[in-house]
Design an enzyme around this catalytic site. Structure first.
Site, PDB file in Angstrom:
ATOM      1  N   GLU A 190     -73.453 -17.835  24.246  1.00 42.42           N
ATOM      2  CA  GLU A 190     -72.275 -19.339  25.436  1.00 42.42           C
ATOM      3  C   GLU A 190     -73.124 -19.866  26.310  1.00 42.42           C
ATOM      4  OE1 GLU A 190     -70.744 -16.594  29.965  1.00 42.42           O
ATOM      5  OE2 GLU A 190     -69.863 -16.981  28.542  1.00 42.42           O
ATOM      6  N   ARG A 196     -50.923 -15.645  39.661  1.00 45.36           N
ATOM      7  CA  ARG A 196     -50.788 -15.077  41.042  1.00 45.36           C
ATOM      8  C   ARG A 196     -51.517 -16.261  42.074  1.00 45.36           C
ATOM      9  NH1 ARG A 196     -56.065 -13.375  43.055  1.00 45.36           N
ATOM     10  NH2 ARG A 196     -57.188 -13.205  41.816  1.00 45.36           N
TER      11      ARG A 196
END
Length: 288
Positions: free
Chosen positions: A22, A114
């Site tokens: 990456e 969350r």
């Protein structure tokens, strides 16, 4: 030769297909967008900057993200809404990104379904109670009923900063080790624009089996100047008195006094690269 061995290794990895590469972002800002959805409609509550970290653990968070290119902000929010709407997102969630501080390119990290530890700074700049909202959404209320459809989202008011106060010892090299003990004094700052979320109190004995986070100090200013909220946070840290267990208050004082931090010129490796040395005793007189 070294070249032939490297070429052979490369051929093996290509055949196996299990090498993952990456792009390296040398100076990355950690920016996250707060989403809120009712399963049909998805809105956003702006963004937070969580770039000040220690060993990939957030220690200072800001809302909104200071100095963020408005075009990048719009793109981050649009990408987050696209993801949330595709998932028919229900309740609160956070979409996290890395933003290249040099090029403004951004990369998706993860989605957290969350309430985040740093939700407090969003509450301060929007005037919304996110804990209450998530319960109302779980109870079946819609964004329309709550007045939070995309066209009714309140704009941020001023700047808010959260400082995570941990029970830990700090080495001269900036490395932290968990600490603990029996708290003999716990005197939190107070006043307009100062909030403390904590379970600490005099007589409490910390438990090393749990996270070292003891308190969250949140400061909010109506001013849009970053230095104003930094000064307010510094003064509040000076007034925070905890004895009996070691904390990182002195380290936080040193950190937010740094000229680069006051200017918003930070990234996720800022603490490690700067190798900040914490002051041995908290300063009680704030610099204005």
């Amino acid at each position: 030769s070294t070249q032939s061995r490297s070429s052979a290794a490369s051929d093996v990895y290509k055949r196996q297909g299990d090498l993952y590469v990456e792009q390296l972002v040398q100076k990355a800002r950690h920016i996250e967008v707060q989403l809120i959805g009712d399963g049909k409609t998805v809105s956003h509550l702006w963004e937070r900057d969580c770039s000040l970290q220690r060993r990939r653990q957030k220690i200072v968070e800001l809302a909104p993200a200071p100095g963020l290119n408005p075009d990048v902000r719009d793109k981050l929010i649009a990408a987050s809404l696209k993801l949330g709407r595709a998932a028919h997102y229900l309740n609160l969630g956070t979409i996290e990104f890395l933003v290249d501080a040099d090029t403004d390119a951004f990369f998706f990290i993860e989605a957290n379904p969350r309430l985040q530890v740093e939700h407090t700074v969003t509450e301060e700049v929007t005037g919304l109670n996110l804990v209450e909202l998530q319960l109302q959404l779980a109870g079946g209320q819609s964004l329309e009923a709550l007045g939070l459809t995309p066209d009714k989202i309140p704009s941020p008011r001023g700047i808010a900063m959260q400082l995570r106060i941990n029970t830990e010892t700090m080495g001269a090299d900036g490395e932290a080790k968990p600490g603990g003990g029996l708290i003999t004094a716990f005197d939190a700052p107070s006043g307009q624009g100062i909030r403390v979320d904590s379970y600490g109190y005099a007589g409490y004995s910390t438990n090393p089996a749990y996270d070292s986070l003891l308190a969250k100090l949140i400061v909010h200013t109506r001013s849009n100047k970053l230095q104003d909220v930094m000064n307010k946070g510094y003064r509040a840290l000076c007034e925070f008195n905890i004895t009996g267990a070691p904390t990182n208050i002195a380290f936080l004082q040193n950190l937010i006094s740094d000229p680069s931090v006051k200017a918003g010129d930070v990234h996720t490796r800022f603490v490690e690269d700067l190798s900040l040395i914490h002051i041995s005793e908290p300063t009680r007189q704030a610099e204005i």
